[in-house]
Motif scaffolding. Structure first.
Motif, PDB file in Angstrom:
ATOM      1  N   SER A  29       0.820  -1.209   0.000  1.00 25.24           N
ATOM      2  CA  SER A  29       0.000   0.000   0.000  1.00 25.24           C
ATOM      3  C   SER A  29       0.854   1.260   0.000  1.00 25.24           C
ATOM      4  O   SER A  29       0.373   2.327  -0.371  1.00 25.24           O
ATOM      5  CB  SER A  29      -0.940   0.003   1.203  1.00 25.24           C
ATOM      6  N   ASP A  30       2.142   1.167   0.374  1.00 25.19           N
ATOM      7  CA  ASP A  30       3.014   2.342   0.379  1.00 25.19           C
ATOM      8  C   ASP A  30       3.122   2.963  -1.009  1.00 25.19           C
ATOM      9  O   ASP A  30       3.215   4.176  -1.147  1.00 25.19           O
ATOM     10  CB  ASP A  30       4.425   1.986   0.869  1.00 25.19           C
ATOM     11  N   ARG A  31       3.121   2.139  -2.033  1.00 31.82           N
ATOM     12  CA  ARG A  31       3.281   2.647  -3.400  1.00 31.82           C
ATOM     13  C   ARG A  31       2.125   3.545  -3.834  1.00 31.82           C
ATOM     14  O   ARG A  31       2.256   4.321  -4.769  1.00 31.82           O
ATOM     15  CB  ARG A  31       3.435   1.477  -4.374  1.00 31.82           C
ATOM     16  N   ASN A  32       0.994   3.438  -3.137  1.00 26.62           N
ATOM     17  CA  ASN A  32      -0.178   4.247  -3.467  1.00 26.62           C
ATOM     18  C   ASN A  32      -0.303   5.492  -2.586  1.00 26.62           C
ATOM     19  O   ASN A  32      -1.283   6.221  -2.694  1.00 26.62           O
ATOM     20  CB  ASN A  32      -1.448   3.402  -3.331  1.00 26.62           C
ATOM     21  N   GLN A  33       0.658   5.700  -1.707  1.00 26.08           N
ATOM     22  CA  GLN A  33       0.630   6.840  -0.797  1.00 26.08           C
ATOM     23  C   GLN A  33       1.359   8.035  -1.407  1.00 26.08           C
ATOM     24  O   GLN A  33       2.239   7.863  -2.256  1.00 26.08           O
ATOM     25  CB  GLN A  33       1.312   6.467   0.527  1.00 26.08           C
ATOM     26  N   PRO A  34       1.041   9.248  -0.955  1.00 25.79           N
ATOM     27  CA  PRO A  34       1.798  10.414  -1.418  1.00 25.79           C
ATOM     28  C   PRO A  34       3.248  10.308  -0.958  1.00 25.79           C
ATOM     29  O   PRO A  34       3.527   9.713   0.073  1.00 25.79           O
ATOM     30  CB  PRO A  34       1.120  11.596  -0.729  1.00 25.79           C
ATOM     31  N   MET A  35       4.155  10.891  -1.735  1.00 25.34           N
ATOM     32  CA  MET A  35       5.564  10.885  -1.387  1.00 25.34           C
ATOM     33  C   MET A  35       5.993  12.293  -0.995  1.00 25.34           C
ATOM     34  O   MET A  35       5.652  13.255  -1.667  1.00 25.34           O
ATOM     35  CB  MET A  35       6.411  10.419  -2.562  1.00 25.34           C
ATOM     36  N   ASP A  36       6.748  12.386   0.086  1.00 24.98           N
ATOM     37  CA  ASP A  36       7.303  13.651   0.539  1.00 24.98           C
ATOM     38  C   ASP A  36       8.817  13.571   0.423  1.00 24.98           C
ATOM     39  O   ASP A  36       9.434  12.623   0.909  1.00 24.98           O
ATOM     40  CB  ASP A  36       6.898  13.932   1.988  1.00 24.98           C
ATOM     41  N   ILE A  37       9.410  14.587  -0.216  1.00 28.15           N
ATOM     42  CA  ILE A  37      10.844  14.637  -0.435  1.00 28.15           C
ATOM     43  C   ILE A  37      11.341  15.989   0.057  1.00 28.15           C
ATOM     44  O   ILE A  37      10.752  17.019  -0.269  1.00 28.15           O
ATOM     45  CB  ILE A  37      11.191  14.495  -1.933  1.00 28.15           C
ATOM     46  N   GLU A  38      12.404  15.961   0.840  1.00 27.43           N
ATOM     47  CA  GLU A  38      13.003  17.204   1.316  1.00 27.43           C
ATOM     48  C   GLU A  38      14.512  17.120   1.184  1.00 27.43           C
ATOM     49  O   GLU A  38      15.099  16.052   1.343  1.00 27.43           O
ATOM     50  CB  GLU A  38      12.657  17.445   2.792  1.00 27.43           C
ATOM     51  N   ALA A  39      15.138  18.241   0.880  1.00 24.77           N
ATOM     52  CA  ALA A  39      16.597  18.356   0.828  1.00 24.77           C
ATOM     53  C   ALA A  39      16.944  19.815   1.049  1.00 24.77           C
ATOM     54  O   ALA A  39      16.121  20.704   0.818  1.00 24.77           O
ATOM     55  CB  ALA A  39      17.129  17.880  -0.516  1.00 24.77           C
ATOM     56  N   ALA A  40      18.163  20.076   1.466  1.00 23.66           N
ATOM     57  CA  ALA A  40      18.588  21.457   1.657  1.00 23.66           C
ATOM     58  C   ALA A  40      18.790  22.163   0.324  1.00 23.66           C
ATOM     59  O   ALA A  40      18.609  23.363   0.220  1.00 23.66           O
ATOM     60  CB  ALA A  40      19.878  21.502   2.472  1.00 23.66           C
TER      61      ALA A  40
END
Length: 186
Positions: A29-40
């Motif tokens: 089910s993770d593949r259907n969840q929104p993805m959050d990406i952060e970097a400096a």
């Protein structure tokens, strides 16, 4: 100002994160969840064969999947993501479909999207309820499910496999070093 620069890295990292999800029989089910990406910081090219580089505490989360690295470089070939390089100390944590958690740490991760091979290198430690795997290099083929591991030079691969009755009790404990066999002695 076009939104394309902001979508480009997310698309590439979506593919990367989905690949890590597959490596551990992770929660589907993770593949259907929104993805959050952060970097400096990020620098991305938009040509068909360009790269996107993210630095500074790169974090990727999607459902139960959490990846942290100092640096992520996503390469393209012909406009499609072809390789993801994570470096500077990489940690991966994810819950599998059976509810158990997998934790992986290594210095670097190299994921080839074309061959579907993930290579963990440098002080690799993979821990799950059933046991641990330690080594300098672990190669996982997503196509075949085969895992190959080894050490550098005289390094050794160390595994601890717990019986089902003892799962969770001591999987976190480090396996004892394996002494080399004596040459010419039984």
């Amino acid at each position: 100002m076009s939104l394309r620069p902001f979508k480009f890295p997310a698309l590439l990292l979506t593919v990367l994160a989905a690949s890590f999800a597959a490596t551990a029989d992770a929660r589907t089910s993770d593949r259907n969840q929104p993805m959050d990406i952060e970097a400096a910081h990020q620098v991305c090219g938009f040509g068909a064969n360009d790269t996107c580089t993210m630095t500074g505490n790169v974090t990727i989360s999607q459902g139960s999947l959490n990846i942290v690295a100092a640096k992520a470089v996503i390469e393209q070939n012909g406009g499609d993501p072809s390789r993801a390089l994570l470096s500077g100390g990489v940690t991966l944590r994810q819950t599998m479909d059976d509810g158990n958690q997998i934790n992986a740490k290594s210095s670097n991760v190299d994921y080839n999207l074309k061959s579907e091979v993930v290579v963990f290198t440098g002080n690799v430690v993979i821990t799950q309820q059933r046991g641990t795997l330690n080594g300098q290099r672990v190669v996982y083929s997503m196509k075949t499910g085969q895992v190959e591991s080894g050490g550098d030079g005289n390094g050794r691969v160390k595994m601890r496999i717990l019986p089902k009755s003892a799962q969770g009790a001591s999987a976190q404990a480090a396996p004892k070093p394996v002494a080399p066999a004596s040459e010419g002695k039984p």
